[in-house]
Write an enzyme that holds these catalytic residues in place. Structure first.
Site, PDB file in Angstrom:
ATOM      1  N   ALA A  33       0.814  -1.220   0.000  1.00  0.00           N
ATOM      2  CA  ALA A  33       0.000   0.000   0.000  1.00  0.00           C
ATOM      3  C   ALA A  33       0.847   1.269   0.000  1.00  0.00           C
ATOM      4  O   ALA A  33       0.310   2.376   0.104  1.00  0.00           O
ATOM      5  CB  ALA A  33      -0.928   0.004   1.213  1.00  0.00           C
ATOM      6  N   HIS A  87       9.587  -5.337   2.112  1.00  0.00           N
ATOM      7  CA  HIS A  87       9.099  -4.766   0.851  1.00  0.00           C
ATOM      8  C   HIS A  87      10.145  -4.994  -0.235  1.00  0.00           C
ATOM      9  O   HIS A  87      10.587  -4.075  -0.916  1.00  0.00           O
ATOM     10  CB  HIS A  87       8.772  -3.282   1.023  1.00  0.00           C
ATOM     11  CG  HIS A  87       7.497  -3.040   1.763  1.00  0.00           C
ATOM     12  ND1 HIS A  87       6.271  -3.053   1.147  1.00  0.00           N
ATOM     13  CD2 HIS A  87       7.253  -2.807   3.071  1.00  0.00           C
ATOM     14  CE1 HIS A  87       5.318  -2.819   2.042  1.00  0.00           C
ATOM     15  NE2 HIS A  87       5.890  -2.679   3.216  1.00  0.00           N
ATOM     16  N   ASN A 111       4.796 -11.026   4.264  1.00  0.00           N
ATOM     17  CA  ASN A 111       4.054  -9.979   3.560  1.00  0.00           C
ATOM     18  C   ASN A 111       5.000  -9.023   2.850  1.00  0.00           C
ATOM     19  O   ASN A 111       6.034  -8.633   3.392  1.00  0.00           O
ATOM     20  CB  ASN A 111       3.161  -9.215   4.533  1.00  0.00           C
ATOM     21  CG  ASN A 111       2.074 -10.093   5.134  1.00  0.00           C
ATOM     22  OD1 ASN A 111       2.091 -10.437   6.310  1.00  0.00           O
ATOM     23  ND2 ASN A 111       1.141 -10.502   4.298  1.00  0.00           N
ATOM     24  N   ALA A 112       4.620  -8.648   1.611  1.00  0.00           N
ATOM     25  CA  ALA A 112       5.411  -7.730   0.774  1.00  0.00           C
ATOM     26  C   ALA A 112       6.789  -8.300   0.451  1.00  0.00           C
ATOM     27  O   ALA A 112       7.798  -7.575   0.443  1.00  0.00           O
ATOM     28  CB  ALA A 112       5.529  -6.354   1.426  1.00  0.00           C
ATOM     29  N   ARG A 119      12.831 -24.478  -3.687  1.00  0.00           N
ATOM     30  CA  ARG A 119      14.083 -24.146  -4.363  1.00  0.00           C
ATOM     31  C   ARG A 119      14.474 -22.680  -4.200  1.00  0.00           C
ATOM     32  O   ARG A 119      15.631 -22.328  -4.402  1.00  0.00           O
ATOM     33  CB  ARG A 119      13.991 -24.490  -5.856  1.00  0.00           C
ATOM     34  CG  ARG A 119      13.973 -25.987  -6.139  1.00  0.00           C
ATOM     35  CD  ARG A 119      14.235 -26.270  -7.604  1.00  0.00           C
ATOM     36  NE  ARG A 119      14.216 -27.711  -7.861  1.00  0.00           N
ATOM     37  CZ  ARG A 119      13.145 -28.381  -8.261  1.00  0.00           C
ATOM     38  NH1 ARG A 119      11.999 -27.729  -8.465  1.00  0.00           N
ATOM     39  NH2 ARG A 119      13.208 -29.683  -8.469  1.00  0.00           N
ATOM     40  N   ASP A 140      -2.649 -10.783  13.136  1.00  0.00           N
ATOM     41  CA  ASP A 140      -4.010 -10.245  13.193  1.00  0.00           C
ATOM     42  C   ASP A 140      -5.047 -11.218  12.652  1.00  0.00           C
ATOM     43  O   ASP A 140      -6.232 -10.885  12.552  1.00  0.00           O
ATOM     44  CB  ASP A 140      -4.101  -8.917  12.431  1.00  0.00           C
ATOM     45  CG  ASP A 140      -3.777  -9.059  10.951  1.00  0.00           C
ATOM     46  OD1 ASP A 140      -3.360 -10.158  10.519  1.00  0.00           O
ATOM     47  OD2 ASP A 140      -3.941  -8.064  10.207  1.00  0.00           O
ATOM     48  N   ASP A 166       1.238  -3.741  12.472  1.00  0.00           N
ATOM     49  CA  ASP A 166       1.163  -3.041  11.187  1.00  0.00           C
ATOM     50  C   ASP A 166      -0.064  -2.137  11.164  1.00  0.00           C
ATOM     51  O   ASP A 166      -0.682  -1.916  10.114  1.00  0.00           O
ATOM     52  CB  ASP A 166       1.131  -4.021  10.012  1.00  0.00           C
ATOM     53  CG  ASP A 166       1.663  -3.398   8.717  1.00  0.00           C
ATOM     54  OD1 ASP A 166       2.641  -2.637   8.794  1.00  0.00           O
ATOM     55  OD2 ASP A 166       1.095  -3.658   7.643  1.00  0.00           O
TER      56      ASP A 166
END
Length: 273
Positions: A33, A87, A111-112, A119, A140, A166
């Site tokens: 986001a 990220h 996440n991200a 592999r 969460d 987060d």
């Protein structure tokens, strides 16, 4: 930048222990986001401006290690701030180099970032198997499946796991439509997404919810779950005055009922409405 630092100082912010910069040195492919045109290649001048704007409260920074100059930035400033890999679209190669350069955290693992496969371990495999690294997990019930949460906590163990929220600006406000900065977020049934998309825009949960998830989903004793939401982060960042119940520590406390809902909050021993 200077005005931001002054605002922090004037507001006193007695319970803000430090600032985490989730960017701007992030992967466009894994930005989640984050605002696309705000993302930058690692830059020494920008880094210095951000640290200065934090008014002495800069603590951590997420960085995509595959970006040009990222490893060098980590090496130069690892004693000033705790770098976290996140990220990122890395396959694991640059993540391991970042850890060797001094990065010590994985930002909201899974996440991200690319998924771990048999592999291609990616950042997930690199972080979970490196004993130097603290692994953040968003507990969460939305960002991670119970299975992913279980695998990660068992692999990282009780000392390297840090449960995080987060949480974004709509936390505690209930379902609805919200706008902040240049983002428009909708919250439905406790799930925050960029309006009109399925892209998660952080969460609207509290650390007490993460503790309850650890107890109910992972079957942890409450005391061990408390370690994952408080004590581990304190130890990881080298803070010695909070995070445990001990004489002389700052009495920032959350009192939970038997069903793990919040009953009271204390800031430095004083009850807060």
């Amino acid at each position: 930048m200077v005005r931001a630092a002054e605002a922090i100082t004037e507001a006193a912010a007695p319970n803000i222990r430090g600032i985490h910069f989730e960017g701007p040195f992030l992967s466009h492919r894994r930005r989640g986001a984050q605002t696309a045109d705000a993302l930058l290649t690692p830059d020494e001048r920008v880094f210095d401006e951000l640290i200065g704007a934090a008014g002495g409260r800069a603590m951590t920074m997420t960085i995509a290690p595959e970006l040009p100059g990222a490893i060098e930035l980590i090496e130069r400033h690892r004693d000033e701030i705790t770098f976290a890999v996140g990220h990122t679209d890395d396959d694991g190669t640059w993540t391991r180099r970042a850890f060797d350069a001094g990065a010590r955290t994985a930002t909201h693992l899974f996440n991200a970032m690319p998924a771990m496969t048999h592999r291609r371990p990616g950042p997930v495999g690199a972080a979970l198997t490196d004993d130097r690294i603290a692994c953040e997990l968003i507990a969460d019930g939305i960002h991670l499946s119970p299975e992913a949460l279980t695998v990660a906590t068992r692999t990282a163990g009780p000392d390297r796991t840090i449960l995080v929220t987060d949480a974004m600006a709509a936390t505690g406000l209930g379902d609805g439509e919200y706008s902040f900065a240049d983002r428009h977020v909708q919250v439905r049934a406790g799930v925050a997404t960029l309006r009109g998309t399925e892209t998660l825009a952080g969460s609207v949960h509290f650390l007490a919810d993460a503790l309850a998830t650890a107890v109910r989903v992972l079957g942890m004793p409450v005391a061990q779950a408390a370690q994952l939401v408080a004590s581990n982060a304190v130890r990881h960042y080298g803070w010695h005055d909070r995070g445990t119940l001990a004489v002389g520590n700052v009495a920032d406390l959350v009192l939970l009922s038997p069903d793990l809902t919040v009953e009271a909050v204390y800031l430095a021993g004083i009850p807060v409405s």
